[in-house]
Design a protein around this motif. Structure first.
Motif, PDB file in Angstrom:
ATOM      1  N   ARG A 178       0.827  -1.225   0.000  1.00 47.10           N
ATOM      2  CA  ARG A 178       0.000   0.000   0.000  1.00 47.10           C
ATOM      3  C   ARG A 178       0.849   1.258   0.000  1.00 47.10           C
ATOM      4  NH1 ARG A 178      -5.353  -0.409   1.028  1.00 47.10           N
ATOM      5  NH2 ARG A 178      -5.466   1.800   1.517  1.00 47.10           N
ATOM      6  N   ILE A 179       2.026   1.159   0.646  1.00 45.30           N
ATOM      7  CA  ILE A 179       2.841   2.364   0.792  1.00 45.30           C
ATOM      8  C   ILE A 179       4.145   2.287  -0.003  1.00 45.30           C
ATOM      9  CG2 ILE A 179       1.771   2.992   2.980  1.00 45.30           C
ATOM     10  CD1 ILE A 179       4.189   1.929   4.465  1.00 45.30           C
ATOM     11  N   GLY A 180       4.285   1.251  -0.813  1.00 48.00           N
ATOM     12  CA  GLY A 180       5.439   1.164  -1.699  1.00 48.00           C
ATOM     13  C   GLY A 180       6.731   0.714  -1.050  1.00 48.00           C
ATOM     14  N   LEU A 181       6.635  -0.024   0.032  1.00 48.37           N
ATOM     15  CA  LEU A 181       7.844  -0.556   0.668  1.00 48.37           C
ATOM     16  C   LEU A 181       8.059  -2.001   0.215  1.00 48.37           C
ATOM     17  CD1 LEU A 181       7.561   0.650   4.387  1.00 48.37           C
ATOM     18  CD2 LEU A 181       9.085   1.535   2.602  1.00 48.37           C
ATOM     19  N   PRO A 182       9.311  -2.430   0.188  1.00 52.32           N
ATOM     20  CA  PRO A 182       9.562  -3.854  -0.070  1.00 52.32           C
ATOM     21  C   PRO A 182       9.198  -4.664   1.174  1.00 52.32           C
ATOM     22  CG  PRO A 182      11.594  -2.756   0.550  1.00 52.32           C
ATOM     23  CD  PRO A 182      10.536  -1.671   0.450  1.00 52.32           C
ATOM     24  N   ARG A 183       9.286  -5.962   1.051  1.00 52.89           N
ATOM     25  CA  ARG A 183       9.133  -6.815   2.243  1.00 52.89           C
ATOM     26  C   ARG A 183      10.227  -6.439   3.225  1.00 52.89           C
ATOM     27  NH1 ARG A 183       5.689 -10.900   1.948  1.00 52.89           N
ATOM     28  NH2 ARG A 183       6.652 -11.987   3.686  1.00 52.89           N
ATOM     29  N   LEU A 184       9.853  -6.325   4.486  1.00 49.01           N
ATOM     30  CA  LEU A 184      10.797  -5.957   5.531  1.00 49.01           C
ATOM     31  C   LEU A 184      10.961  -7.105   6.507  1.00 49.01           C
ATOM     32  CD1 LEU A 184       9.390  -2.398   6.420  1.00 49.01           C
ATOM     33  CD2 LEU A 184      11.294  -2.947   4.877  1.00 49.01           C
ATOM     34  N   PRO A 185      12.083  -7.143   7.216  1.00 51.80           N
ATOM     35  CA  PRO A 185      12.184  -8.116   8.307  1.00 51.80           C
ATOM     36  C   PRO A 185      11.079  -7.850   9.321  1.00 51.80           C
ATOM     37  CG  PRO A 185      14.302  -7.062   7.885  1.00 51.80           C
ATOM     38  CD  PRO A 185      13.274  -6.316   7.079  1.00 51.80           C
TER      39      PRO A 185
END
Length: 172
Positions: free
Chosen positions: A81-88
């Motif tokens: 939704r906010i344009g971030l990649p997968r994060l830990p």
């Protein structure tokens, strides 16, 4: 040593910082994204997440980590939704006797786990439930720099929060 090792961590909660709550419902703007068509029937609170958070978070000089009870659902529902990649994602351990003692002393249940995860590395923690008790505990138990940044849950992350985080992260 790589830049990733030297960069501070930023532990990010969802409810409160990204999804504001607690004020009158009509006070919150809603946002639609291509990832969330109006007819999707998903969690209606997701519409409160401002997509501008993604680029602002990505621009901070740190390694982002989800520190939320959303767990990996944050990667499935919020990151796109906010344009971030997968994060830990911080996986919360089962409560221990030490955690129960911390809780009796007013320490948030996330605090010990985040200090353990950071393992001495500088970190910022963005949450709406941080107290001075958590700050004191981290100061006594974490050997690296730490910023525990409380966000007003009725407002969510705002300009002043991003400025404070950016300034602190650049000093680490």
């Amino acid at each position: 040593m790589t830049d990733s090792i030297r960069r501070p961590l930023l532990f990010l909660d969802v409810d409160g910082p990204l999804i504001p709550f607690g004020a009158a419902l009509w006070q919150y703007p809603t946002y639609r994204t291509d990832e969330e068509p109006e007819s999707s029937g998903s969690n209606p609170l997701l519409g409160r997440i401002n997509p501008a958070h993604g680029p602002r978070l990505a621009a901070l000089p740190c390694d982002l980590i989800w520190a939320t009870t959303w767990l990996d659902d944050a990667n499935e529902c919020i990151a796109p939704r906010i344009g971030l990649p997968r994060l830990p994602v911080v996986t919360w351990p089962e409560p221990s006797d030490a955690d129960e003692q911390d809780a009796r002393n007013g320490v948030h249940w996330k605090t010990r786990a985040l200090v353990d995860w950071a393992a001495g590395r500088a970190f910022a923690w963005v949450d709406d439930e941080i107290t001075d008790t958590d700050r004191a505990w981290v100061s006594a138990h974490h050997r690296g720099a730490a910023l525990l940044h409380r966000v007003d849950p009725s407002q969510g992350l705002g300009d002043a929060d991003y400025v404070a985080l950016d300034e602190w992260l650049r000093t680490c």
